[in-house]
Design an enzyme around this catalytic site. Structure first.
Site, PDB file in Angstrom:
ATOM      1  N   ARG A  32      36.644  41.078  23.027  1.00  0.00           N
ATOM      2  CA  ARG A  32      36.117  40.905  21.666  1.00  0.00           C
ATOM      3  C   ARG A  32      37.319  40.941  20.738  1.00  0.00           C
ATOM      4  NH1 ARG A  32      30.972  43.800  18.920  1.00  0.00           N
ATOM      5  NH2 ARG A  32      30.054  42.156  20.195  1.00  0.00           N
TER       6      ARG A  32
ATOM      7  N   HIS B 262      29.949  33.695  19.377  1.00  0.00           N
ATOM      8  CA  HIS B 262      29.389  34.834  20.131  1.00  0.00           C
ATOM      9  C   HIS B 262      28.494  34.259  21.246  1.00  0.00           C
ATOM     10  CE1 HIS B 262      28.398  38.800  21.108  1.00  0.00           C
ATOM     11  NE2 HIS B 262      27.657  39.172  20.079  1.00  0.00           N
TER      12      HIS B 262
ATOM     13  N   GLN C 156      25.737  36.319  23.279  1.00  0.00           N
ATOM     14  CA  GLN C 156      24.548  36.668  22.506  1.00  0.00           C
ATOM     15  C   GLN C 156      23.512  35.551  22.593  1.00  0.00           C
ATOM     16  OE1 GLN C 156      23.869  39.590  20.632  1.00  0.00           O
ATOM     17  NE2 GLN C 156      21.853  38.655  20.752  1.00  0.00           N
TER      18      GLN C 156
ATOM     19  N   ASP D  99      20.811  37.819  11.199  1.00  0.00           N
ATOM     20  CA  ASP D  99      21.991  38.627  11.531  1.00  0.00           C
ATOM     21  C   ASP D  99      22.481  39.223  10.206  1.00  0.00           C
ATOM     22  OD1 ASP D  99      24.277  39.723  12.703  1.00  0.00           O
ATOM     23  OD2 ASP D  99      25.328  37.812  12.923  1.00  0.00           O
TER      24      ASP D  99
ATOM     25  N   CYS E  76      20.238  39.823  16.468  1.00  0.00           N
ATOM     26  CA  CYS E  76      21.216  40.160  17.517  1.00  0.00           C
ATOM     27  C   CYS E  76      21.613  41.631  17.490  1.00  0.00           C
ATOM     28  CB  CYS E  76      22.441  39.272  17.395  1.00  0.00           C
ATOM     29  SG  CYS E  76      23.234  39.354  15.775  1.00  0.00           S
TER      30      CYS E  76
ATOM     31  N   ARG F  79      21.172  40.931  27.200  1.00  0.00           N
ATOM     32  CA  ARG F  79      22.635  40.802  27.241  1.00  0.00           C
ATOM     33  C   ARG F  79      23.137  41.176  28.635  1.00  0.00           C
ATOM     34  NH1 ARG F  79      25.579  41.075  22.577  1.00  0.00           N
ATOM     35  NH2 ARG F  79      27.266  40.599  24.010  1.00  0.00           N
TER      36      ARG F  79
HETATM   37  N1   CP Z   1      24.874  42.087  19.345  1.00  0.00           N
HETATM   38  C1   CP Z   1      26.050  42.626  19.637  1.00  0.00           C
HETATM   39  O1   CP Z   1      27.007  41.954  20.042  1.00  0.00           O
HETATM   40  O2   CP Z   1      26.113  43.973  19.477  1.00  0.00           O
HETATM   41  P1   CP Z   1      27.436  44.854  19.507  1.00  0.00           P
HETATM   42  O3   CP Z   1      28.273  44.409  18.349  1.00  0.00           O
HETATM   43  O4   CP Z   1      26.971  46.279  19.355  1.00  0.00           O
HETATM   44  O5   CP Z   1      28.143  44.622  20.796  1.00  0.00           O
HETATM   45  N1  NVA Z   2      27.920  38.418  12.943  1.00  0.00           N
HETATM   46  C1  NVA Z   2      28.058  39.771  13.437  1.00  0.00           C
HETATM   47  C2  NVA Z   2      27.529  39.871  14.826  1.00  0.00           C
HETATM   48  C3  NVA Z   2      27.535  41.243  15.401  1.00  0.00           C
HETATM   49  C4  NVA Z   2      27.021  41.281  16.803  1.00  0.00           C
HETATM   50  C5  NVA Z   2      29.513  40.211  13.364  1.00  0.00           C
HETATM   51  O1  NVA Z   2      30.383  39.392  13.699  1.00  0.00           O
HETATM   52  O2  NVA Z   2      29.781  41.331  12.961  1.00  0.00           O
END
Ligand code: CP
Ligand code: NVA
Length: 318
Positions: free
Chosen positions: A100, A127, A130, A219, A259, A287
């Site tokens: 990430r 992402h 997701q 989101d 999400c 997930r």
């Molecule tokens: N939806 C998601 O990616 O959650 P986290 O940011 O907690 O991993």
């Molecule tokens: N759009 C959000 C998604 C989190 C899972 C972010 O990037 O923070």
């Protein structure tokens, strides 16, 4: 040659359908198939995470392997050491890298430099894991179809960009209702439209968009890394919320998706989160199952076609 999941654009429709099918089979028999036995995955996180971190760690264990968690504080990705050197070194110890990253270029660079598969666990642009989990959730409810109007109310962010890449491969009716100025990545949108696979709309009236929706998705208004824009975003996104009016416009059979993490009172109300129409916790659970399918495919070349996936698990169980 190794394959990465940095972006869904490098997967075919058949591969994506196969991953969903394998994930469904794995969900029924979580411990039946262990292609990661004696293998190790490095999990790099430059940003916070609950679902992604835990579901990858648990998924690796269920597949028979072991994971090593590496926060940015531990390794200094692109600060203490170059992305390329870290990718090469981790490839000497590990069979898989999950990352990430703040910048999409960092995950892309890891993919280019690593000799083992690399999985995007969220970047500022995409992402993909997701959206695979969301698609599995819709498939379980029988609504993964171009006849279902999927209405995303909110920001044209990383989650939306991955929805568009998914829509480039799998037929959907995808509608983004966002404030002006918060549209998705222009190149990704253009490519998804040019493919002609899905019906894609970008509009600016959330309640009008919600009419007849089969799925209402949202989101956060402020993604990780956008904290300085918080005040402006909270103003711009007023009304871009899954609430009673939006659900009423959509109808009683509409699924509510998010999400997570959620900010109740901003992009979604408490009532919508708790509604019987919500499948939000199913998305979170899924997930785990889709990522297990992705890891099995990238590391062990596990079959991704429907019956083959079922057979694979059946033979592993015997
Ligand atoms: N939806 C998601 O990616 O959650 P986290 O940011 O907690 O991993
Ligand atoms: N759009 C959000 C998604 C989190 C899972 C972010 O990037 O923070």
């Amino acid at each position: 040659m190794k394959k990465d999941l940095v972006s869904l654009s490098t997967f075919t429709r058949k591969e994506i359908e196969g991953l969903l099918s394998t994930a469904g089979a794995m969900k029924k028999a979580p411990y039946a198939y262990r292609p990661l036995a004696d293998k190790t995955a490095a999990l790099i996180f430059e940003k916070q995470s609950l679902r992604t971190h835990v579901s990858f760690a648990v998924g690796v264990t269920q597949l028979g392997g072991h994971s090593v968690f590496l926060s940015q504080q531990h390794i200094g990705l692109a600060t203490r050491e170059s992305v390329e050197d870290i990718a090469e070194v981790l490839s000497r110890y590990n069979d898989l890298i999950v990352a990430r990253t703040v910048l999409h270029e960092t995950i892309a660079g890891l993919g280019r430099a690593a000799s083992v598969p690399v999985i995007n666990a969220l970047s500022d642009l995409l992402h993909p894991c997701q959206i695979l989990a969301d698609a599995l959730t819709m498939q379980e409810r029988g609504v993964l179809s171009e006849r279902t109007k999927v209405v995303f109310i909110g920001d044209g962010n990383n989650v939306v960009n991955s929805w568009l890449e998914f829509a480039e491969k799998i037929p959907l009716h995808f509608v983004l209702a966002c404030p002006e100025g918060y549209e998705p990545d222009a190149a990704i949108l253009a490519q998804a439209r040019a493919s002609g696979v899905s019906n894609i709309e970008v509009v600016h009236d959330p309640l009008e968009a919600a009419e007849g929706a089969g799925v209402l998705y949202t989101d956060v208004w402020v993604s990780m890394g956008q904290e300085e824009e918080k005040a402006a975003r909270q103003k711009a996104f007023q009304g871009f919320q899954i609430n009673e009016r939006a659900i009423k416009a959509a109808g009683p059979r509409c699924l509510i998706m998010h999400c997570l993490p959620a900010h109740r009172g901003e992009e979604i109300t408490e009532e919508a989160m708790a509604s019987p129409q919500s499948v939000i916790m199913d998305e979170a659970e899924n997930r785990l199952h889709v990522q297990k399918a992705v890891m099995s495919y990238l590391v062990a070349g596990a079959a991704t076609s429907g019956p083959a996936a079922e057979q694979l698990l059946a033979s592993a169980a015997n």
